[in-house]
Write an enzyme that holds these catalytic residues in place. Structure first.
Site, PDB file in Angstrom:
ATOM      1  CG  ASN A 153      -2.261   0.835   0.966  1.00  0.00           C
ATOM      2  OD1 ASN A 153      -2.258   1.604   0.022  1.00  0.00           O
ATOM      3  ND2 ASN A 153      -2.971   0.802   1.855  1.00  0.00           N
ATOM      4  CG  HIS A 188      -6.832   1.117   7.771  1.00  0.00           C
ATOM      5  ND1 HIS A 188      -5.657   1.633   7.647  1.00  0.00           N
ATOM      6  CD2 HIS A 188      -6.736   0.178   6.595  1.00  0.00           C
ATOM      7  CE1 HIS A 188      -4.665   0.962   6.974  1.00  0.00           C
ATOM      8  NE2 HIS A 188      -5.473   0.460   6.127  1.00  0.00           N
TER       9      HIS A 188
END
Length: 412
Positions: A254, A285
């Site tokens: 990521n 998140h």
């Protein structure tokens, strides 16, 4: 961004966007469907949150700070004028990255829209050749798009074939925990995480291919003259699977989100930037407790891995054979540590996550604590500060050794 003062605009944007994202995630998780992903409308919002906050910090750097206060990367990304509404909406809501990203800087996006991204990188090798042998071709994304679509197909096939055969939830099954030797539990956990990762490989590689197909992502040329299309790539699969350190794994996983965290938090947080960055990552998140358990564990893992690398690795660099042994051992340790760390990220709930860690007797948590206490390591900022102070002391104690440049600097 328009009505707030430039001095504090980036802070307001950061608080409002992140706060709104968290409110929406709480609504989705605890109101709509806890533990389900059927109504996950927050995915695109997570990407837009990154873009809005990145743009706000870059405008602040370009309009409210002096160049001397910026790092070289911040100077490159700084925005020197307020974007128009069309530019703002185009950057945040363009079709290429609206669903899964990846995030890109405003400067790179505008260079793509205006067509200057190809010219700038052409000028890096003005003669049109690399080592006088290969002519640079027109930067067509065709080959890279086809390659990435093949990677998507393989990743999807692997994930659909294995994820039901190797569910992570089986690692907390009472019968499995009681009847399976520890080494087999470790192997199963590694294989279960190995089967889970292709899901992310598929999504991020497909998103990258979509951007490349539209002409976005050109990043210069390789040594053989072929164009590179990895400007906004989000992962490097081989580097992930063969990572020999916790940091190396995170640096290749990521990637664009890691860059966002670095630019808006790690480089700017005055106190304990590592912990602050992991905490921000958890908040971004979502609100599942498993996310926070994962990132809190990740803080300890990162500090322990840094201490081991700083104190022990130099002893294995004396020969290639010693380094090979070190790489093999650290690869195995890294894969186990990553798998152990991200289990709560997959299980999501507190009860099942703590059940997993208790079945391992919190072994790696305790080991990390012992390593950090036994092998202290100075932060990079402290090392740089001490190095600068030592250089100043040396130059003051022995001015005769100063170069002409140093003497001129002191005079000015």
């Amino acid at each position: 961004m328009i009505f707030a003062g430039l001095e504090h605009m980036h802070k307001y944007c950061f608080i409002v966007t992140l706060g709104y994202l968290i409110v929406c995630q709480i609504t989705r998780v605890y109101v709509f469907d806890y533990g389900m992903y059927s109504a996950d409308f927050t995915g695109p919002m997570m990407v837009i949150t990154q873009k809005i906050t990145s743009m706000a910090f870059e405008i602040h750097d370009g309009l409210a700070k002096k160049e001397s206060q910026l790092t070289p990367n911040q100077k490159y990304l700084a925005i020197s004028r307020m974007p128009s509404l069309l530019e703002y909406l185009s950057y945040n809501c363009n079709f290429m990255g609206i669903l899964a990203g990846p995030t890109c800087s405003y400067r790179d996006y505008m260079a793509f829209i205006e067509g200057t991204c190809y010219q700038a990188r052409h000028q890096e090798n003005a003669n049109g050749k690399e080592n006088g042998k290969f002519k640079q071709s027109e930067p067509s994304p065709k080959n890279d798009v086809i390659s990435k679509l093949c990677t998507c197909a393989i990743s999807l096939a692997v994930y659909l074939s294995l994820y039901k055969l190797l569910p992570v939830e089986y690692s907390i099954d009472d019968y499995f925990v009681k009847s399976t030797p520890l080494y087999l539990q470790v192997i199963y956990l590694y294989l279960a995480m190995l089967a889970l990762r292709p899901k992310y490989y598929f999504v991020w590689t497909l998103a990258d291919a979509i951007n490349n197909a539209a002409g976005f992502g050109f990043n210069g040329y390789n040594k053989d003259g072929s164009p590179r299309w990895d400007l906004i790539s989000n992962l490097r699969i081989l580097d992930i699977e063969f990572a020999t350190s916790f940091k190396l794994f995170l640096d290749n996983w990521n990637i664009q989100t890691a860059l966002w965290l670095k630019r808006v938090c790690y480089e700017r947080c005055p106190v304990n930037p590592t912990a602050a960055t992991f905490l921000l990552s958890a908040m971004w998140h979502g609100v599942y407790p498993g996310y926070y358990l994962t990132f809190v564990t990740g803080i300890g893992m990162t500090m322990a891995a840094r201490a081991v690398r700083h104190n022990i690795r130099p002893y294995f660099l004396v020969s290639d054979s010693h380094k090979l042994v070190y790489d093999v051992i650290t690869w195995a340790c890294t894969q186990v540590a990553i798998s152990y760390t991200v289990v709560p990220f997959v299980l999501l709930a507190v009860g099942s996550s703590l059940k997993f860690y208790s079945s391992w007797y919190f072994f790696l948590h305790l080991l990390c604590l012992l390593v950090v206490l036994a092998l202290p390591v100075k932060s990079k900022r402290r090392q740089a500060k001490e190095q600068q102070e030592n250089q100043q002391k040396d130059s003051q104690s022995d001015p005769s050794t100063d170069s002409n440049c140093n003497q001129k600097d002191k005079t000015s």
